[in-house]
Enzyme design. Structure first.
Site, PDB file in Angstrom:
ATOM      1  N   ASP A  81       6.489   4.338   2.476  1.00  0.00           N
ATOM      2  CA  ASP A  81       5.269   3.539   2.505  1.00  0.00           C
ATOM      3  C   ASP A  81       4.097   4.474   2.745  1.00  0.00           C
ATOM      4  OD1 ASP A  81       3.340   1.353   2.930  1.00  0.00           O
ATOM      5  OD2 ASP A  81       5.091   0.089   3.286  1.00  0.00           O
ATOM      6  N   ASP A  87       3.844   8.845  -2.311  1.00  0.00           N
ATOM      7  CA  ASP A  87       4.061   8.168  -3.586  1.00  0.00           C
ATOM      8  C   ASP A  87       5.546   8.200  -3.957  1.00  0.00           C
ATOM      9  OD1 ASP A  87       4.082   7.310  -6.234  1.00  0.00           O
ATOM     10  OD2 ASP A  87       2.280   8.436  -6.780  1.00  0.00           O
ATOM     11  N   GLU A 111       7.300 -13.033   4.288  1.00  0.00           N
ATOM     12  CA  GLU A 111       7.950 -14.069   3.487  1.00  0.00           C
ATOM     13  C   GLU A 111       7.763 -15.437   4.119  1.00  0.00           C
ATOM     14  OE1 GLU A 111      12.414 -15.040   1.668  1.00  0.00           O
ATOM     15  OE2 GLU A 111      12.062 -13.286   2.932  1.00  0.00           O
ATOM     16  N   GLU A 158      14.083   2.365  -0.079  1.00  0.00           N
ATOM     17  CA  GLU A 158      13.262   1.160   0.038  1.00  0.00           C
ATOM     18  C   GLU A 158      11.811   1.553  -0.182  1.00  0.00           C
ATOM     19  OE1 GLU A 158      12.142  -2.553   3.052  1.00  0.00           O
ATOM     20  OE2 GLU A 158      13.616  -1.064   3.689  1.00  0.00           O
ATOM     21  N   ARG A 185       8.533 -11.613   8.075  1.00  0.00           N
ATOM     22  CA  ARG A 185       7.350 -12.343   8.538  1.00  0.00           C
ATOM     23  C   ARG A 185       6.439 -12.675   7.359  1.00  0.00           C
ATOM     24  NH1 ARG A 185       3.843  -9.281  12.935  1.00  0.00           N
ATOM     25  NH2 ARG A 185       3.836  -7.781  11.204  1.00  0.00           N
ATOM     26  N   ASP A 192       2.949  -5.361  -3.974  1.00  0.00           N
ATOM     27  CA  ASP A 192       1.647  -5.930  -4.335  1.00  0.00           C
ATOM     28  C   ASP A 192       1.753  -6.542  -5.728  1.00  0.00           C
ATOM     29  OD1 ASP A 192      -1.045  -6.417  -5.050  1.00  0.00           O
ATOM     30  OD2 ASP A 192      -1.720  -4.798  -3.739  1.00  0.00           O
TER      31      ASP A 192
END
Length: 283
Positions: A125, A152, A251, A100, A249, A175
């Site tokens: 992340d 990354d 979304e 993910e 949240r 993003d």
């Protein structure tokens, strides 16, 4: 020059309530989290290039900081690009692994991990509070099938994962880089898919979701055009939100603003036709 950051201070006399931010001024050269994620794990080992993300610094609560210090050595992964990862060793089992990319504060990731304990999730992340929050959620809910990657995702895919090692790829609400001059920063591009397809096993599911319609159209276009992927929708186009993806949240905020959320569900085909510029399978 010292930097004021929110991390727990061991010598603090007054206890802080759970969830409170703790102010601490670091000395020059002192790491933000001595046993936690590195500030720049890959350093200058790799080429400079346009990136799809920007590291964000914001307040880290005491609970998040504690989780980073306590759990990072066993559940965290700095993406330094200096070694190839054995995913079976990383998770302690041979269950399928889904990557993910970009998990925000990790609530949806934790829900999916809890609902499917036989699938491992490598969640990547660069947002430190989110990393700490996801580790905290995993700990509180007894979720042993989550590992948190810091850095990354391109370096992770290219340098640290072996061919056909992933059972799935999730990219939720990346993003959108809405300005035209920034479109080159978007993650879902033909070059990214050329790399990802080499690390996904046959039949692996690629699941993207966005509330930015122009980006959704671009995602659909590049995924449809790529010979390594096929749309799971018989007539092509977007997919309904699958039950396994929770309503996040972020979304919910978008829906309240009238945004349209689009899901894309593609599978890696059995036999991949190599692109001219596709990285070698031993990369």
């Amino acid at each position: 020059m010292s930097e004021s950051l929110d991390v727990p201070e061991a010598r603090q006399a007054t206890p802080h309530p759970p969830g409170a931010s703790v102010r601490h001024v670091r000395a020059k050269g002192e790491p933000r989290f001595p046993d936690g994620p590195s500030a720049d794990p890959a350093g200058s080992h790799f080429e400079r290039r346009i990136r799809s993300f920007q590291p964000r610094r914001s307040r880290v609560t005491a609970g998040q900081a504690d989780a980073l210090q306590r759990l990072w050595p066993s559940w965290g992964l700095d993406i330094d690009g200096q070694r190839v990862i054995d995913l079976t060793e990383l998770f302690g089992n041979a269950n399928p692994v889904v990557l993910e990319i970009g998990f925000g504060m990790g609530e949806a990731t934790a829900q999916m991990a809890g609902a499917d304990p036989d699938t491992n999730i490598l969640a990547v992340d660069v947002h430190t509070p989110g990393q700490g929050n996801l580790l905290n959620l995993a700990d509180q809910n007894g979720l042993t099938n989550i590992r948190v990657g810091n850095g990354d995702a391109i370096i992770l895919l290219r340098e640290m994962l072996t061919p056909d090692s992933l059972a799935g790829l999730r990219v939720y609400f990346p993003d959108p880089w809405p300005k035209k001059r920034h479109h080159k920063r978007r993650l879902i591009q033909p070059e990214f898919l050329d790399l990802a397809v080499t690390r996904l096993g046959p039949g692996a599911l690629v699941h993207c979701a966005t509330d930015w319609e122009p980006y959704a159209e671009q995602m659909l276009e590049v995924l449809t055009a790529h010979p390594g992927f096929e749309n799971t929708q018989p007539g092509g186009g977007f997919a309904p939100r699958p039950e396994f993806r929770p309503l996040t949240r972020f979304e919910g905020q978008g829906l309240e603003k009238g945004h349209v959320v689009n899901d894309l569900l593609f599978r890696r085909v059995e036999h991949v036709i190599a692109h001219k510029d596709q990285p070698p399978t031993g990369a």
